[in-house]
Design an enzyme around this catalytic site. Structure first.
Site, PDB file in Angstrom:
ATOM      1  N   HIS A 130       0.839  -1.205   0.000  1.00  0.00           N
ATOM      2  CA  HIS A 130       0.000   0.000   0.000  1.00  0.00           C
ATOM      3  C   HIS A 130       0.872   1.253   0.000  1.00  0.00           C
ATOM      4  O   HIS A 130       0.625   2.198  -0.760  1.00  0.00           O
ATOM      5  CB  HIS A 130      -0.907  -0.023   1.229  1.00  0.00           C
ATOM      6  CG  HIS A 130      -1.635   1.269   1.480  1.00  0.00           C
ATOM      7  ND1 HIS A 130      -2.930   1.487   1.089  1.00  0.00           N
ATOM      8  CD2 HIS A 130      -1.228   2.416   2.104  1.00  0.00           C
ATOM      9  CE1 HIS A 130      -3.298   2.711   1.452  1.00  0.00           C
ATOM     10  NE2 HIS A 130      -2.291   3.293   2.070  1.00  0.00           N
ATOM     11  N   GLU A 131       1.886   1.278   0.849  1.00  0.00           N
ATOM     12  CA  GLU A 131       2.755   2.462   0.920  1.00  0.00           C
ATOM     13  C   GLU A 131       3.562   2.628  -0.372  1.00  0.00           C
ATOM     14  O   GLU A 131       3.786   3.750  -0.837  1.00  0.00           O
ATOM     15  CB  GLU A 131       3.684   2.362   2.130  1.00  0.00           C
ATOM     16  CG  GLU A 131       2.970   2.286   3.474  1.00  0.00           C
ATOM     17  CD  GLU A 131       1.996   3.433   3.693  1.00  0.00           C
ATOM     18  OE1 GLU A 131       2.195   4.519   3.106  1.00  0.00           O
ATOM     19  OE2 GLU A 131       1.014   3.248   4.443  1.00  0.00           O
ATOM     20  N   HIS A 134       1.515   4.445  -2.902  1.00  0.00           N
ATOM     21  CA  HIS A 134       1.566   5.902  -2.749  1.00  0.00           C
ATOM     22  C   HIS A 134       2.807   6.464  -3.448  1.00  0.00           C
ATOM     23  O   HIS A 134       2.749   7.513  -4.096  1.00  0.00           O
ATOM     24  CB  HIS A 134       1.601   6.278  -1.270  1.00  0.00           C
ATOM     25  CG  HIS A 134       0.255   6.282  -0.611  1.00  0.00           C
ATOM     26  ND1 HIS A 134      -0.824   6.983  -1.107  1.00  0.00           N
ATOM     27  CD2 HIS A 134      -0.181   5.684   0.541  1.00  0.00           C
ATOM     28  CE1 HIS A 134      -1.860   6.816  -0.306  1.00  0.00           C
ATOM     29  NE2 HIS A 134      -1.502   6.025   0.695  1.00  0.00           N
ATOM     30  N   GLU A 199      -6.375   7.096  -0.634  1.00  0.00           N
ATOM     31  CA  GLU A 199      -6.267   5.845   0.112  1.00  0.00           C
ATOM     32  C   GLU A 199      -6.926   4.686  -0.635  1.00  0.00           C
ATOM     33  O   GLU A 199      -6.385   3.584  -0.678  1.00  0.00           O
ATOM     34  CB  GLU A 199      -6.886   6.001   1.510  1.00  0.00           C
ATOM     35  CG  GLU A 199      -6.095   6.872   2.461  1.00  0.00           C
ATOM     36  CD  GLU A 199      -4.660   6.405   2.635  1.00  0.00           C
ATOM     37  OE1 GLU A 199      -4.421   5.194   2.782  1.00  0.00           O
ATOM     38  OE2 GLU A 199      -3.772   7.271   2.626  1.00  0.00           O
TER      39      GLU A 199
END
Length: 303
Positions: A130-131, A134, A199
């Site tokens: 997930h990071e 980003h 998100e």
């Protein structure tokens, strides 16, 4: 596109900063605010990521000090077609994580010690993916710049208390009160809009990077449960950085949910579960991720 969004954000935050300067000190206040905003723009572009990492006491680790964690980040970065980011650990019991950096070539992933203790390897892989999502979509610069400006705007609003009642200043006491309330609110709304929209996308891309949406879904459920019970003192001291974390690190009952910087976790989990129709949401994942080496179990997989 990421740089364009960041430039628009910087311009908007600078305009808000100038307006505050005008209310506080008239033309001279606006000029001073412009100078400060110019310096902040330069600082935010080049150094805000380092500042945020320092705020949270993040310590850089490498293949010698955290071999399993670094190896996992490297493997997932390769799967996401990304350069290897720097890896940091925050000595915080609350499970959480964030990414920062002005571009994929100058990026970092930071996880808390609590995250490494609380999650399985598969769930941790989902969070790191997930990071990395980003980073891949260049959200990190946008989110870090927002944190820098939001913190400065809130501080300037508090500073307005020292000028209360000055009749020579536009707006007088009413202007001061409006400034103290509306400026941080505007900054918070910007944070909310940026974080909520990004998100969901990072969840989707992160699930594609690690290949298992339910790993991240299970991690989100665990992190939210712990985050509501365990303090993150660094985040409480620096609430303007809350939107950078995968789950809001601030206790929900202390903040108005109407202006929450994160989308509802149950909705995020449902979206991830929809990526694998018919699959039950796991409480403990099983996968082909390489297991911890023999002997490491004596000191914990992330020691």
């Amino acid at each position: 596109m990421g740089y364009m969004r960041t430039a628009i954000l910087m311009a908007a935050m600078t305009a808000l900063f100038l307006g505050m300067g005008m209310l506080l000190g008239g033309t001279n206040g606006a000029l001073i605010a412009f100078a400060v905003a110019a310096l902040m723009n330069v600082f935010a572009w080049w150094n805000s990521d380092k500042a945020v990492l320092r705020m949270h006491g993040a310590r850089e680790v490498d293949a010698r000090s955290a071999p399993d964690l670094v190896a996992m980040v490297r493997d997932l970065a390769e799967r996401g077609d990304l350069p290897m980011p720097k890896v940091y650990v925050m000595e915080t019991d609350q499970p959480n994580a964030f990414a920062t950096g002005r571009n994929p070539e100058n990026s970092a992933v930071a996880v808390t010690r609590g995250l490494m203790r609380a999650l399985s390897r598969e769930e941790l892989a989902g969070v790191i993916a997930h990071e990395l999502a980003h980073i891949k979509h260049r959200d990190t610069l946008l989110m870090t710049v927002t944190a820098t400006f939001a913190g400065a705007i809130s501080m300037l609003a508090n500073f307005a208390l020292f000028f209360g009642g000055n009749r020579d200043r536009p707006g007088g006491m009413i202007g001061t009160l409006a400034l103290m309330i509306l400026a941080p609110l505007a900054a918070g709304l910007v944070q909310m809009a940026i974080s909520r929209s990004r998100e969901y996308e990072a969840d989707r891309i992160g699930a594609e990077i690690c290949g298992q949406p339910l790993w991240l879904a299970a991690a989100l459920a665990k992190i939210e449960g712990f985050a509501q019970r365990i303090d993150n003192n660094a985040a409480e001291r620096n609430p303007a950085t809350a939107h950078m974390f995968i789950i809001n690190p601030l206790h929900a009952h202390r903040h108005d949910r109407l202006f929450a910087t994160h989308p509802n976790t149950a909705n995020r989990i449902a979206a991830l579960k929809a990526m694998t129709p018919g699959a039950p949401l796991p409480t403990t994942a099983r996968s082909s991720v390489p297991r911890v080496r023999p002997g490491a179990a004596k000191r914990g997989p992330w020691s």
